[in-house]
Design a protein around this motif. Structure first.
Motif, mmCIF file in Angstrom:
data_model
loop_
_atom_site.group_PDB
_atom_site.id
_atom_site.type_symbol
_atom_site.label_atom_id
_atom_site.label_comp_id
_atom_site.label_asym_id
_atom_site.label_seq_id
_atom_site.Cartn_x
_atom_site.Cartn_y
_atom_site.Cartn_z
ATOM 1 N N PHE A 381 0.799 -1.221 0.000
ATOM 2 C CA PHE A 381 0.000 0.000 0.000
ATOM 3 C C PHE A 381 0.838 1.281 0.000
ATOM 4 N N THR A 382 2.174 1.162 0.078
ATOM 5 C CA THR A 382 3.025 2.350 0.044
ATOM 6 C C THR A 382 4.196 2.116 -0.906
ATOM 7 N N THR A 383 4.742 3.202 -1.419
ATOM 8 C CA THR A 383 5.946 3.107 -2.255
ATOM 9 C C THR A 383 7.178 3.596 -1.501
ATOM 10 N N TYR A 384 6.980 4.265 -0.349
ATOM 11 C CA TYR A 384 8.113 4.839 0.381
ATOM 12 C C TYR A 384 8.753 3.862 1.363
ATOM 13 N N ALA A 385 8.009 2.821 1.819
ATOM 14 C CA ALA A 385 8.535 1.906 2.841
ATOM 15 C C ALA A 385 9.764 1.180 2.310
ATOM 16 N N ASN A 386 10.837 1.102 3.132
ATOM 17 C CA ASN A 386 12.043 0.404 2.716
ATOM 18 C C ASN A 386 12.376 -0.729 3.680
ATOM 19 N N GLU A 387 13.352 -1.552 3.299
ATOM 20 C CA GLU A 387 13.681 -2.760 4.053
ATOM 21 C C GLU A 387 14.136 -2.437 5.468
ATOM 22 N N ARG A 388 14.932 -1.396 5.631
ATOM 23 C CA ARG A 388 15.455 -1.050 6.952
ATOM 24 C C ARG A 388 14.321 -0.657 7.905
ATOM 25 N N GLY A 389 13.445 0.223 7.443
ATOM 26 C CA GLY A 389 12.358 0.696 8.291
ATOM 27 C C GLY A 389 11.379 -0.403 8.650
ATOM 28 N N VAL A 390 11.024 -1.234 7.664
ATOM 29 C CA VAL A 390 10.041 -2.297 7.909
ATOM 30 C C VAL A 390 10.630 -3.385 8.800
ATOM 31 N N SER A 391 11.905 -3.692 8.636
ATOM 32 C CA SER A 391 12.546 -4.704 9.490
ATOM 33 C C SER A 391 12.544 -4.270 10.951
ATOM 34 N N ILE A 392 12.883 -3.008 11.199
ATOM 35 C CA ILE A 392 12.863 -2.491 12.569
ATOM 36 C C ILE A 392 11.431 -2.474 13.102
ATOM 37 N N GLY A 393 10.483 -2.095 12.239
ATOM 38 C CA GLY A 393 9.080 -2.105 12.642
ATOM 39 C C GLY A 393 8.602 -3.497 13.012
ATOM 40 N N LEU A 394 9.012 -4.521 12.243
ATOM 41 C CA LEU A 394 8.598 -5.898 12.522
ATOM 42 C C LEU A 394 9.183 -6.388 13.846
ATOM 43 N N LEU A 395 10.480 -6.200 14.039
ATOM 44 C CA LEU A 395 11.121 -6.686 15.269
ATOM 45 C C LEU A 395 10.569 -5.981 16.510
ATOM 46 N N SER A 396 10.432 -4.662 16.432
ATOM 47 C CA SER A 396 9.912 -3.924 17.594
ATOM 48 C C SER A 396 8.434 -4.210 17.812
ATOM 49 N N GLY A 397 7.680 -4.409 16.728
ATOM 50 C CA GLY A 397 6.256 -4.731 16.858
ATOM 51 C C GLY A 397 6.030 -6.077 17.510
ATOM 52 N N MET A 398 6.836 -7.073 17.126
ATOM 53 C CA MET A 398 6.714 -8.391 17.751
ATOM 54 C C MET A 398 7.133 -8.340 19.214
ATOM 55 N N ALA A 399 8.161 -7.544 19.514
ATOM 56 C CA ALA A 399 8.565 -7.389 20.919
ATOM 57 C C ALA A 399 7.420 -6.796 21.737
ATOM 58 N N MET A 400 6.710 -5.837 21.145
ATOM 59 C CA MET A 400 5.594 -5.200 21.839
ATOM 60 C C MET A 400 4.451 -6.177 22.076
ATOM 61 N N THR A 401 4.041 -6.916 21.037
ATOM 62 C CA THR A 401 2.902 -7.830 21.180
ATOM 63 C C THR A 401 3.222 -9.000 22.109
ATOM 64 N N LEU A 402 4.454 -9.487 22.051
ATOM 65 C CA LEU A 402 4.829 -10.587 22.945
ATOM 66 C C LEU A 402 4.911 -10.104 24.392
ATOM 67 N N TRP A 403 5.339 -8.869 24.589
ATOM 68 C CA TRP A 403 5.335 -8.286 25.933
ATOM 69 C C TRP A 403 3.908 -8.182 26.465
#
Length: 516
Positions: A381-403
């Motif tokens: 849904f976006t053209t601006y998202a890049n690998e670095r930003g999404v990878s950090i978002g995934l790791l931090s998001g999973m840390a949040m939900t598991l917490w």
């Protein structure tokens, strides 16, 4: 494949024995509010079929995570694929173990026999028959699942003197509670939590989960694939409805003598098997039909995972470092499916000694889905998202939900009123110690239904912010292209990109013509 086997298989892949046992107990002890989640499934179906499915169907990749490499890069593909593999391996080991311990406690069927029979049989036909065997056995197993819950509804109706008496007694006991519209996120089930949480959960399963996408790619055209999704919704809702009613039927029968308080069962998930053994054992064949239905629910989930994980392993792991001959791929897929089936068996036996793994595995399954949906949504849904930003978002998001999911202590859910006045022995209902919810950390009081939405929004927000602040070359820029491939984006955005590309081409042609 034809539409109906795929549609039914989509439903069966995630309606495990844990679901059948858990939903009936949910309606017995907490009421019918949970049924509202079926509305969310209806809202999510057109979103999945119109916005996500066309991208995967157009690419026709073996692994869903190949998309992430095309859109972002190889690192994110590997990260998401490993996350999915760990999630499915842990969950399916517990899917194999959970019905075995429940059935052993109420029917006397040894858990070792249960685990071996289900695990080995499922591994055998998943290995030899591949996807076609999984789809057609899912169809048969779904019929047995329906037969099991229908038998409980019919038998309880006969016991009570009519089908309508189920709802009369359920209303008397306060089980027909659909009217909780509270916006408080700490309340366990409300319309908002069930519709929003159910929407994100459904999309994480039916829009981007490899197990489901793999099935949707087995039909010949996109229109037929979308029809599979549309047909799976009423099949899923019908089974959910019958399972909910079965819980109410069991409540109506035991309204005056609750099996859990009277110590006839040690866990609420044993409620449905206990009813079968207690009330239906006098009718030849009904108990066997129920056991077949419970095992079918486990088989359909495990067989789906064996085949899906085999495809991911060969495509995302082995295929990256080894060049595979096309003639060897079918045999390697069968070996991988067999290996995963045996791994599920091993995990099922280990789970016996790991105490809280059952709840932990189910929590992981829910907590991982929201962040992964956020990853694919940013990509499509976006053209601006890049690998670095999404990878950090995934790791931090999973840390949040598991917490959020594993944070302890947390307040226990409050059951609706129960009764033991009709029991033969004098039983006193234990009064749970009064607990003040404000004594618990707020994050731990948030309903589990909000875990997936929180993970989804976290990845969207964090991934977007880092991608915009910390620029990185996109895969198409590394290849020397100045515009992305429209096939990697959701249809509305893809149409805009194609129109923009056509406009740019026309401008270049006009400039060239003027020069000449």
């Amino acid at each position: 494949m034809s539409i109906m086997p795929v549609a039914v298989s989509l439903m069966a892949s995630f309606m495990s024995a844990i679901t059948l046992l858990g939903v009936s107990a949910e309606n017995y002890y907490y009421g019918m509010q949970f049924y509202v989640i079926n509305i969310a499934y209806g809202i999510a179906t057109p979103i999945a079929s119109r916005l996500y499915l066309p991208v995967f169907f157009g690419l026709q990749k073996t692994s869903t995570y190949e998309y992430l490499e095309l859109r972002f890069g190889p690192k994110l593909r590997m990260l998401a694929s490993l996350t999915y593999t760990l999630q499915m391996v842990l969950y399916n080991g517990i899917v194999l173990y959970a019905p075995a311990i429940v059935l052993e406690s109420v029917t006397g069927l040894d858990r070792l026999i249960s685990i071996l029979v289900v695990g080995l049989a499922c591994t055998f036909y998943s290995t030899l028959g591949g996807m076609k065997a999984v789809l057609f056995t899912d169809l048969l197993q779904s019929l047995l699942m329906f037969g099991a819950v229908f038998s409980i509804v019919i038998f309880s109706s006969i016991q009570l003197g009519g089908f309508e008496m189920i709802f009369v007694k359920a209303k008397e006991g306060g089980r027909l509670n659909f009217a909780n519209f509270s916006v408080d996120p700490t309340e366990r089930h409300t319309w908002w939590s069930l519709i929003i949480g159910g929407l994100i959960t459904y999309l994480s399963l039916y829009a981007v989960n490899h197990t489901q996408v793999q099935r949707l790619l087995t039909v010949s055209t996109l229109a037929r694939s979308q029809m599979c999704l549309w047909w799976s919704w009423p099949v899923l809702s019908l089974l959910s409805t019958i399972t909910c009613i079965s819980g109410l039927g069991i409540y109506a029968v035991y309204k005056d003598c609750d099996p859990f308080i009277s110590n006839k069962i040690s866990a609420i998930d044993q409620l449905m098997p206990y009813y079968v053994v207690d009330a239906m054992r006098f009718v030849p064949g009904l108990a066997g039909l129920f056991v077949a239905g419970i095992f079918s629910a486990s088989l359909s989930t495990i067989s789906a995972a064996c085949n899906a994980l085999a495809a991911v392993t060969l495509t995302d792991y082995v295929g990256r470092w080894c060049k595979l001959s096309p003639s060897h791929v079918p045999w390697l897929t069968k070996l991988a499916a067999c290996a995963y089936g045996l791994l599920f068996l091993a995990l099922a036996f280990i789970a016996e000694h790991l105490g809280g793994v059952l709840q932990a595995a189910l929590t992981i399954f829910g907590a991982v889905g929201g962040p992964l949906l956020g990853v694919f949504t940013l990509g499509m849904f976006t053209t601006y998202a890049n690998e670095r930003g999404v990878s950090i978002g995934l790791l931090s998001g999973m840390a949040m939900t598991l917490w959020m999911s594993f944070g302890t202590p947390r307040p226990p859910p409050v059951k609706l009123p129960l009764n033991v006045e009709g029991c033969l022995n004098n039983i006193t209902i234990p009064v749970p110690p009064a607990t003040d919810p404000t004594n618990y950390f707020y994050l731990y009081r948030i309903s589990y239904m909000w875990t997936s939405p929180v993970g989804f929004l976290w990845v969207i927000i964090v991934g977007s912010a880092i991608s915009l602040l910390w620029r990185q070359q996109h895969p198409w820029q590394r290849l020397g292209k100045d515009h992305p491939d429209p096939s990697l984006f959701t249809p509305p955005l893809a149409r805009l990109l194609r129109a923009k590309n056509d406009t740019n081409k026309s401008s270049v042609q006009m400039d060239t013509a003027c020069k000449y």
